[in-house]
Scaffold this active site. Structure first.
Site, PDB file in Angstrom:
ATOM      1  N   CYS A   1      -3.311   1.773  -3.343  1.00  0.00           N
ATOM      2  CA  CYS A   1      -2.005   1.233  -2.941  1.00  0.00           C
ATOM      3  C   CYS A   1      -2.097  -0.190  -2.396  1.00  0.00           C
ATOM      4  O   CYS A   1      -1.378  -1.084  -2.843  1.00  0.00           O
ATOM      5  CB  CYS A   1      -1.328   2.183  -1.963  1.00  0.00           C
ATOM      6  SG  CYS A   1      -2.088   2.293  -0.319  1.00  0.00           S
TER       7      CYS A   1
ATOM      8  N   HIS B   1       0.206   3.973   3.670  1.00  0.00           N
ATOM      9  CA  HIS B   1       0.590   3.750   2.273  1.00  0.00           C
ATOM     10  C   HIS B   1       1.501   2.534   2.196  1.00  0.00           C
ATOM     11  O   HIS B   1       2.283   2.266   3.109  1.00  0.00           O
ATOM     12  CB  HIS B   1       1.306   4.973   1.694  1.00  0.00           C
ATOM     13  CG  HIS B   1       1.546   4.872   0.218  1.00  0.00           C
ATOM     14  ND1 HIS B   1       0.526   5.012  -0.706  1.00  0.00           N
ATOM     15  CD2 HIS B   1       2.670   4.612  -0.501  1.00  0.00           C
ATOM     16  CE1 HIS B   1       1.026   4.871  -1.921  1.00  0.00           C
ATOM     17  NE2 HIS B   1       2.317   4.617  -1.830  1.00  0.00           N
TER      18      HIS B   1
ATOM     19  N   HIS C   1       4.404   1.236  -6.773  1.00  0.00           N
ATOM     20  CA  HIS C   1       3.257   1.572  -5.925  1.00  0.00           C
ATOM     21  C   HIS C   1       2.235   2.369  -6.716  1.00  0.00           C
ATOM     22  O   HIS C   1       2.501   2.868  -7.810  1.00  0.00           O
ATOM     23  CB  HIS C   1       3.717   2.347  -4.682  1.00  0.00           C
ATOM     24  CG  HIS C   1       4.161   3.754  -4.955  1.00  0.00           C
ATOM     25  ND1 HIS C   1       3.909   4.798  -4.092  1.00  0.00           N
ATOM     26  CD2 HIS C   1       4.846   4.300  -6.007  1.00  0.00           C
ATOM     27  CE1 HIS C   1       4.421   5.918  -4.573  1.00  0.00           C
ATOM     28  NE2 HIS C   1       4.995   5.651  -5.727  1.00  0.00           N
TER      29      HIS C   1
END
Length: 357
Positions: free
Chosen positions: A272, A320, A332
Site C-alpha cells: 500500500c 493502510h 490502493h
C-alpha cells in the site's frame, strides 16, 4: 500369629500381565484421543473465518509497515557504512603515502649514518606507541617533524573512521535482526490467513474477495463487471491539468491490476505505501516509506475536503494508505493475494488524510 502375617504377593501370571498391558494401552489411547480433540482447531462459521482473516490481514499489514520502516533504516545504515568504508580506504591511502614519504626520509638518514626520529619510527615495532611517546618531536627542529606529524594525523583519522565504521556495522546488524523479526511476523500472519481461507468453499472465498475489494458487484480489480452499469469508479477519469497531483493519480491508474506484494515499491508490484510512494515519486515528490510517516507529509486534510492525489489512511494504527482519485474513490493495494484496484474510501475504518503538494 499367622493371621497377622503380611499376605504373600503372588506373581502375575502371563494372562494377568497381558490384561494389564491391554488396559494401560487402551487408557493411553483414550487419553490421547481426548487430548487430540481438545487441541483440534475450533469449528468456525464462514462469518467467523472471514472476521478472523480480516484481523490477520490487518495485523500483517501493520507488521509489513514495521518491516518497511526497519528496511528503510537498514538501507540507511548500509549506505552510511559503505560511505565510511570508502572514506577509510581513501584516508588509508593517504596514510600509506605519508608512511612512504617518511620511509624515504628514514632511508636517507640511515645512509647518512644519522639515526634520527624518522629512522626510529620506521624501525619501531609499534609505530603508534612510538608516536605517542615521541609527540614532542613535532615541536623540534628535526626536518622529519612534518612527515612524522603527517603520519600521526593520518593514523588518528583512520582510527576514528574505523571506530565509526565498527559502530555503524553493529547498528546495521541490529537493523537486520529487526528486519528478520518483522518479516517472520508478516509471514506467520499470512500463513494463518491462508489456512483459514482454505476452510471456505470456492463460492464463499469469491464472496469474501468481492467484499474485501469494496466492489461487491464488480471484478477483482474494482472495474465494473461485463454487462453491469458503470459506477462512480468507472466514471472517474484521472485529472489532466498537468499538476503534480494529477501525475500521481495518473500513475496510480496505470498501476491498476498489478499484484500486491508486501514490501514492494514497483514497478511490477506494490504494497500500500509502496504504491503511494511510487505514484508521488512519478510526480517528482519524495515520500517516506511507511504509512505512519507518510501521514505527516504535507498538510492534513478533512475528509469533506479531499481532492485527487490526497493520501487517505485507515485503521487506528494508520496501517493502510490509498490515493484518493475523486468521487469518493481511491486506488490502493489492499493485501496479499489481491491487485491494485479502485475502491470506495468508506470501505475501511477512516484514520485521516494528507496532501503532499
Amino acid at each position: 500369629m499367622a493371621s497377622h502375617r503380611k499376605p504373600r504377593q503372588r506373581p502375575l501370571s502371563g494372562g494377568t500381565v497381558r490384561t494389564a498391558a491391554t488396559l494401560a494401552l487402551a487408557g493411553a489411547a483414550t487419553a490421547t484421543a481426548f487430548e487430540g480433540t481438545s487441541q483440534a482447531e475450533p469449528q468456525l462459521s464462514p462469518a467467523q473465518v472471514k472476521a478472523e482473516v480480516d484481523r490477520l490481514y490487518e495485523e500483517a499489514e501493520a507488521a509489513t509497515e514495521q518491516y518497511n520502516g526497519a528496511k528503510e533504516k537498514a538501507d540507511e545504515a548500509q549506505r552510511a557504512l559503505t560511505t565510511l568504508r570508502d572514506e577509510t580506504a581513501r584516508r588509508t591511502d593517504r596514510l600509506n603515502d605519508a608512511r612512504r614519504a617518511l620511509g624515504s626520509l628514514a632511508a636517507n638518514q640511515y645512509r647518512a649514518g644519522n639515526l634520527g626520529p624518522a629512522v626510529q619510527l620506521a624501525t619501531a615495532q609499534d609505530p603508534q606507541d612510538y608516536l605517542d611517546r615521541a609527540a614532542f618531536m613535532s615541536r623540534t627542529g628535526d626536518r622529519g617533524a612534518a612527515e612524522i606529524a603527517s603520519v600521526r594525523r593520518r593514523l588518528d583519522e583512520v582510527g576514528k573512521l574505523r571506530a565509526q565504521a565498527g559502530g555503524k556495522a553493529a547498528d546495521l546488524r541490529a537493523r537486520q535482526d529487526e528486519l528478520a523479526r518483522h518479516k517472520a511476523a508478516v509471514e506467520e500472519k499470512l500463513s494463518a490467513a491462508r489456512r483459514l481461507l482454505a476452510r471456505l468453499t470456492a463460492e464463499e472465498r469469491a464472496a469474501y474477495e468481492a467484499r474485501s475489494a469494496g466492489n461487491p458487484a464488480g471484478t477483482a480489480d474494482g472495474r465494473p463487471a461485463a454487462g453491469s452499469s458503470p459506477g462512480p469508479a468507472a466514471q472517474t477519469p484521472p485529472p489532466a491539468d498537468g499538476s503534480r497531483a494529477a501525475r500521481a493519480v495518473s500513475f496510480a491508474y496505470g498501476a491498476i491490476g498489478r499484484p500486491y506484494v508486501w514490501g514492494a515499491t514497483g514497478p511490477g508490484s506494490f504494497d500500500c505505501s509502496g504504491l503511494t510512494q511510487a505514484a508521488w515519486r512519478a510526480a517528482g515528490v519524495s515520500l517516506p516509506r511507511t504509512t505512519y510517516t507518510q501521514i505527516n507529509v504535507g498538510r492534513r486534510v478533512p475528509r469533506d475536503q479531499l481532492a485527487p492525489g490526497d493520501l487517505v489512511f485507515f485503521y487506528s494504527g494508520v496501517t493502510h494508505v490509498g490515493l484518493y482519485v475523486g468521487n469518493g474513490q481511491m486506488i490502493h493495494a489492499p493485501r496479499p493475494g489481491s491487485t491494485v484496484r479502485l475502491a470506495p474510501v468508506d470501505s475501511m475504518p477512516w484514520a485521516g488524510a494528507s496532501r503532499p503538494s
